[in-house]
Motif scaffolding. Structure first.
Motif, PDB file in Angstrom:
ATOM      1  N   ALA A 185       5.491   6.475  -6.195  1.00 43.18           N
ATOM      2  CA  ALA A 185       4.355   7.619  -6.154  1.00 43.18           C
ATOM      3  C   ALA A 185       4.241   8.393  -7.298  1.00 43.18           C
ATOM      4  CB  ALA A 185       4.580   8.234  -4.836  1.00 43.18           C
ATOM      5  N   GLY A 186       5.540   8.880  -7.661  1.00 41.01           N
ATOM      6  CA  GLY A 186       5.397   9.840  -8.862  1.00 41.01           C
ATOM      7  C   GLY A 186       4.840   9.310 -10.184  1.00 41.01           C
ATOM      8  N   LYS A 187       5.260   8.032 -10.491  1.00 38.75           N
ATOM      9  CA  LYS A 187       4.709   7.278 -11.667  1.00 38.75           C
ATOM     10  C   LYS A 187       3.182   7.007 -11.538  1.00 38.75           C
ATOM     11  CE  LYS A 187       8.904   4.920 -12.776  1.00 38.75           C
ATOM     12  NZ  LYS A 187       9.795   3.479 -12.604  1.00 38.75           N
ATOM     13  N   VAL A 188       2.876   6.592 -10.259  1.00 37.84           N
ATOM     14  CA  VAL A 188       1.348   6.133 -10.215  1.00 37.84           C
ATOM     15  C   VAL A 188       0.569   7.577 -10.157  1.00 37.84           C
ATOM     16  CG1 VAL A 188      -0.177   5.214  -8.742  1.00 37.84           C
ATOM     17  CG2 VAL A 188       1.903   4.165  -9.124  1.00 37.84           C
ATOM     18  N   ASN A 205       0.794  -1.459   0.067  1.00 32.93           N
ATOM     19  CA  ASN A 205       0.157  -0.141   0.086  1.00 32.93           C
ATOM     20  C   ASN A 205       1.033   1.107  -0.007  1.00 32.93           C
ATOM     21  OD1 ASN A 205       0.645   0.333   2.827  1.00 32.93           O
ATOM     22  ND2 ASN A 205      -0.908  -1.085   3.390  1.00 32.93           N
ATOM     23  N   ILE A 206       0.263   2.297   0.055  1.00 32.11           N
ATOM     24  CA  ILE A 206       1.041   3.611   0.144  1.00 32.11           C
ATOM     25  C   ILE A 206       2.187   3.721   1.010  1.00 32.11           C
ATOM     26  CG2 ILE A 206      -0.172   4.893   1.995  1.00 32.11           C
ATOM     27  CD1 ILE A 206       1.096   6.392  -1.688  1.00 32.11           C
ATOM     28  N   LEU A 207       2.246   2.957   2.210  1.00 34.80           N
ATOM     29  CA  LEU A 207       3.374   2.786   3.240  1.00 34.80           C
ATOM     30  C   LEU A 207       4.391   2.170   2.572  1.00 34.80           C
ATOM     31  CD1 LEU A 207       1.073   2.112   6.207  1.00 34.80           C
ATOM     32  CD2 LEU A 207       1.660   4.309   5.385  1.00 34.80           C
ATOM     33  N   ASP A 208       4.503   1.528   1.567  1.00 36.99           N
ATOM     34  CA  ASP A 208       5.434   0.795   0.855  1.00 36.99           C
ATOM     35  C   ASP A 208       6.017   1.591  -0.249  1.00 36.99           C
ATOM     36  OD1 ASP A 208       5.765  -0.885   2.990  1.00 36.99           O
ATOM     37  OD2 ASP A 208       4.520  -2.392   1.964  1.00 36.99           O
ATOM     38  N   TYR A 209       5.238   2.584  -0.963  1.00 38.62           N
ATOM     39  CA  TYR A 209       5.470   3.135  -2.210  1.00 38.62           C
ATOM     40  C   TYR A 209       6.969   3.974  -1.902  1.00 38.62           C
ATOM     41  CZ  TYR A 209       1.147   2.901  -4.701  1.00 38.62           C
ATOM     42  OH  TYR A 209       0.020   2.514  -5.737  1.00 38.62           O
ATOM     43  N   ALA A 221      -8.116   0.176   7.846  1.00 39.89           N
ATOM     44  CA  ALA A 221      -8.486   1.309   7.000  1.00 39.89           C
ATOM     45  C   ALA A 221      -9.289   0.706   5.829  1.00 39.89           C
ATOM     46  CB  ALA A 221      -7.398   2.276   6.662  1.00 39.89           C
ATOM     47  N   SER A 222      -9.707  -0.386   5.913  1.00 37.04           N
ATOM     48  CA  SER A 222     -10.552  -0.986   5.089  1.00 37.04           C
ATOM     49  C   SER A 222     -10.094  -1.677   3.677  1.00 37.04           C
ATOM     50  CB  SER A 222     -11.771  -0.238   4.571  1.00 37.04           C
ATOM     51  OG  SER A 222     -12.728  -0.181   5.688  1.00 37.04           O
ATOM     52  N   GLN A 223      -8.839  -1.767   3.845  1.00 33.63           N
ATOM     53  CA  GLN A 223      -8.064  -2.329   2.650  1.00 33.63           C
ATOM     54  C   GLN A 223      -8.131  -3.855   2.660  1.00 33.63           C
ATOM     55  OE1 GLN A 223      -3.806  -2.046   2.842  1.00 33.63           O
ATOM     56  NE2 GLN A 223      -3.469  -2.792   0.512  1.00 33.63           N
ATOM     57  N   SER A 224      -8.633  -4.340   1.483  1.00 27.42           N
ATOM     58  CA  SER A 224      -8.942  -5.732   1.806  1.00 27.42           C
ATOM     59  C   SER A 224      -8.113  -6.359   0.600  1.00 27.42           C
ATOM     60  CB  SER A 224     -10.315  -6.085   0.990  1.00 27.42           C
ATOM     61  OG  SER A 224     -10.666  -5.473  -0.157  1.00 27.42           O
ATOM     62  N   VAL A 225      -7.428  -5.850  -0.495  1.00 32.59           N
ATOM     63  CA  VAL A 225      -6.396  -6.399  -1.291  1.00 32.59           C
ATOM     64  C   VAL A 225      -5.258  -5.797  -1.052  1.00 32.59           C
ATOM     65  CG1 VAL A 225      -6.006  -6.847  -3.848  1.00 32.59           C
ATOM     66  CG2 VAL A 225      -8.346  -7.013  -3.078  1.00 32.59           C
ATOM     67  N   PHE A 226      -4.139  -6.477  -0.562  1.00 35.45           N
ATOM     68  CA  PHE A 226      -2.868  -6.041  -0.239  1.00 35.45           C
ATOM     69  C   PHE A 226      -1.900  -5.933  -1.303  1.00 35.45           C
ATOM     70  CE2 PHE A 226      -5.262  -7.132   3.372  1.00 35.45           C
ATOM     71  CZ  PHE A 226      -5.342  -6.223   4.244  1.00 35.45           C
ATOM     72  N   HIS A 227      -2.547  -4.951  -2.599  1.00 33.01           N
ATOM     73  CA  HIS A 227      -1.485  -4.498  -3.461  1.00 33.01           C
ATOM     74  C   HIS A 227      -1.941  -2.901  -3.538  1.00 33.01           C
ATOM     75  CE1 HIS A 227       0.217  -5.302  -7.797  1.00 33.01           C
ATOM     76  NE2 HIS A 227      -0.056  -3.955  -7.756  1.00 33.01           N
ATOM     77  N   GLY A 228      -1.103  -2.064  -3.618  1.00 32.95           N
ATOM     78  CA  GLY A 228      -1.414  -0.749  -3.875  1.00 32.95           C
ATOM     79  C   GLY A 228      -2.497  -0.347  -4.888  1.00 32.95           C
ATOM     80  N   HIS A 229      -3.482   0.284  -4.543  1.00 38.42           N
ATOM     81  CA  HIS A 229      -4.365   0.744  -5.604  1.00 38.42           C
ATOM     82  C   HIS A 229      -5.190   1.838  -4.983  1.00 38.42           C
ATOM     83  CE1 HIS A 229      -6.587  -2.153  -2.938  1.00 38.42           C
ATOM     84  NE2 HIS A 229      -7.715  -1.654  -3.383  1.00 38.42           N
TER      85      HIS A 229
END
Length: 147
Positions: A58-61, A49-53, A92-100
């Protein structure tokens, strides 16, 4: 990440209704469609998630988000705006643990089933407590800059 559903979509192992793709991201319609046009913007690099970007990722996405948001809003003349949402960790309601990032079109004329509950708690925190919080965040930013 062989078990990650978004990695499988990126690899073409699971079909998706793609709306945009480049070397860094994939944007596709969410199968659940909270609102009509609900789009997910997924980094092709697997990060939790964003904590690992990284700053670079982050700039690319996030540099692509405004263009995608404009397209999602514009596809339907009834769309009045949109919510940009990113859930990070289960609490925080994240259910798929791949940043999106979710792009959720909003329609005034339709009950779209999406809402946010937002309660403020200004009375719970003194000025001194807020100053302490600010200082602690600034200290963390300084540590991050040194790393």
């Amino acid at each position: 990440m062989s078990e990650c559903i978004f990695c499988k979509i990126i690899a073409g192992e699971i079909p998706a209704r793609k709306v945009y793709e480049d070397e860094d991201i994939l944007a596709f319609l969410d199968v659940s469609q909270v609102t009509k046009g609900h789009t997910l913007v997924v980094s092709k690099e697997h990060v939790r998630n964003i904590l690992d970007y990284s700053d670079e990722l982050a700039g690319k996405v996030f540099s692509k988000i405004p263009k995608l948001a404009r397209a999602v809003k514009a596809f339907d003349p009834d769309c009045q705006g949109l919510n940009l949402l990113m859930n990070n960790e289960a609490i925080a309601s994240q259910s798929v643990f791949h940043g999106h990032v979710h792009l959720l079109p909003r329609y005034e004329s339709k009950a779209d089933g999406f809402g946010l509950k937002w309660e403020t708690h200004q009375e719970l925190y003194s000025d001194a407590e807020l100053d302490t919080v600010r200082d602690a965040i600034q200290d963390q930013l300084k540590k991050e800059e040194k790393a």
